[in-house]
Design a protein around this motif. Structure first.
Motif, short mmCIF file in Angstrom:
data_model
loop_
_atom_site.label_atom_id
_atom_site.label_comp_id
_atom_site.label_asym_id
_atom_site.label_seq_id
_atom_site.Cartn_x
_atom_site.Cartn_y
_atom_site.Cartn_z
N SER A 136 5.99 8.90 12.23
CA SER A 136 5.53 7.51 12.12
C SER A 136 4.35 7.45 11.16
N PHE A 137 4.38 6.47 10.24
CA PHE A 137 3.35 6.36 9.22
C PHE A 137 2.52 5.10 9.38
N ASP A 138 1.22 5.24 9.15
CA ASP A 138 0.30 4.11 9.16
C ASP A 138 -0.47 4.13 7.84
N SER A 139 -0.23 3.14 6.99
CA SER A 139 -0.84 3.11 5.66
C SER A 139 -2.09 2.23 5.65
N ASN A 140 -3.17 2.77 5.11
CA ASN A 140 -4.43 2.05 4.97
C ASN A 140 -4.90 2.12 3.53
N SER A 141 -5.93 1.36 3.21
CA SER A 141 -6.40 1.30 1.84
C SER A 141 -6.95 2.64 1.34
N VAL B 44 -10.31 5.32 -4.12
CA VAL B 44 -9.54 4.20 -4.67
C VAL B 44 -10.10 2.84 -4.26
N THR B 45 -10.92 2.80 -3.22
CA THR B 45 -11.46 1.52 -2.75
C THR B 45 -12.82 1.20 -3.38
N LEU C 40 -2.27 7.56 -6.73
CA LEU C 40 -2.85 8.46 -5.73
C LEU C 40 -2.23 8.22 -4.35
N ARG C 41 -1.98 6.97 -4.01
CA ARG C 41 -1.37 6.65 -2.72
C ARG C 41 0.05 7.20 -2.64
N LEU C 42 0.80 7.06 -3.74
CA LEU C 42 2.17 7.57 -3.76
C LEU C 42 2.19 9.09 -3.67
N GLN C 43 1.23 9.74 -4.33
CA GLN C 43 1.15 11.20 -4.27
C GLN C 43 0.85 11.66 -2.84
N ALA C 44 -0.04 10.93 -2.16
CA ALA C 44 -0.37 11.26 -0.78
C ALA C 44 0.85 11.08 0.12
N ILE D 283 -8.99 -4.86 1.49
CA ILE D 283 -7.78 -5.55 1.92
C ILE D 283 -7.08 -6.22 0.75
N THR D 284 -7.87 -6.89 -0.10
CA THR D 284 -7.32 -7.62 -1.24
C THR D 284 -6.69 -6.68 -2.26
#
Length: 315
Positions: free
Chosen positions: A199-204, A229-230, A242-246, A285-286
């Motif tokens: 199960s995955f939970d994606s955050n900023s 990244v934020t 970076l998110r896709l690599q993670a 968030i934005t």
């Protein structure tokens, strides 16, 4: 009763190529078509919002372009108006700023009525006042075999594809929607047969993954962090990469550790962003395109052969 778990409704994957005009005149004709397409779309949105009959709408747009473009524009106008109403906006005040040209797929028309691939490097576009105009198109090496099969099957009238031309920094790009089955055929990374569930939970700034067995016992937990990244001014494209690599690291880990089923949040249930009193939190968030990340996540998971499900975020 609304289902709490469902399969993703992903039927196509977008593949992008660079359009190379054979001369300046053909490029200018393409830009002019984009301006007229946008003008027709704005008119269609207003007509649809006013409840004007679809047949009248199609007839009106066909006078300015052709039936193929008119059909696509009517579909887009419906999506724009319904989307605006769902978000509490007023359709008559909507402005369409970006230039683009789109054409829905038709099997009987060799894949597409107006934007048609002839090979992996040749494209023709139907410009109503000029006829078919040819352009060169270049796809990344990894997509050549995929596009080649797509073209062969489309020209044989065995499948169709939606095509869209967009403009960025004075250059034109082609977006082609490829059936997900054909895409997976060329980019499969395995056939997951494990019995565990991830199960995955994606955050900023991070992605969390929990692996459990069929009885609900936690077997493993992993988190990939990318807090940079934020930060203010961090490039969005780099952040997305970076998110896709993670996510890729976590999915690969899951594949090699007995996972057969993958769960993601069903973000279609979230209609509005929830902001806080913190400026920093609101900026995160934005700047976090969760739906875009979800689409990539589903595609990446399907490449491994996982069974993919979307779960109500409240769970």
């Amino acid at each position: 009763m609304v289902e709490e778990v469902r399969e993703p409704e992903l039927t196509h994957v977008t593949v992008t190529g660079r359009i190379i005009p054979l001369d300046n005149d053909s490029y200018m004709e393409l830009v002019l078509l984009a301006y007229r397409f946008r003008k027709a779309l704005v008119k269609a949105v207003k007509m649809y919002a006013k409840g004007i009959d679809k047949n009248i709408l199609v007839k009106e747009i066909t006078r300015e372009l052709n039936l193929g473009y008119a059909d696509t524009i009517c579909k887009l106008a419906k999506l724009v108006v319904e989307g605006a109403r769902n978000n509490g906006s007023k359709p008559l005040k909507i402005r369409i700023k970006k230039l683009f040209i789109a054409s829905r797929g038709f099997t009987a028309n060799k894949g597409n009525r107006n934007i048609r691939l002839l090979s992996t490097n040749e494209l023709q576009v139907n410009i109503p006042w000029k006829g078919w105009v040819k352009f060169k198109v270049a796809f990344g090496k990894q997509y050549v075999l995929l596009v080649n099969e797509l073209v062969d099957r489309a020209l044989s009238k065995k499948l169709s594809y939606t095509a869209k031309i967009v403009f960025r920094n004075g250059k034109a790009y082609l977006h082609v929607s490829v059936p997900i089955e054909l895409y997976i055929k060329h980019f499969s990374k395995g056939r997951a047969k494990g019995k565990l569930i991830a199960s995955f939970d994606s955050n900023s700034d991070r992605i969390n993954m929990v692996i459990v067995d069929r009885t609900g016992i936690i077997r493993d937990v992993k988190t990939e962090w990318f807090p940079e990244v934020t930060s203010h001014g961090f490039p969005r494209n780099k952040a997305h990469t970076l998110r896709l690599q993670a996510l890729a690291k976590l999915l690969d880990y899951a594949y090699h550790h007995g996972v057969g089923v993958v769960l993601f949040e069903d973000l279609e249930r979230i209609k509005k962003r929830r902001y806080t009193r913190s400026r920093t939190a609101n900026r995160k968030i934005t700047r976090f395109p969760k739906r875009k990340l979800l689409e990539h996540a589903v595609i990446m998971a399907l490449k491994y052969g996982f069974k993919v499900y979307l779960v109500n975020p409240v769970y």
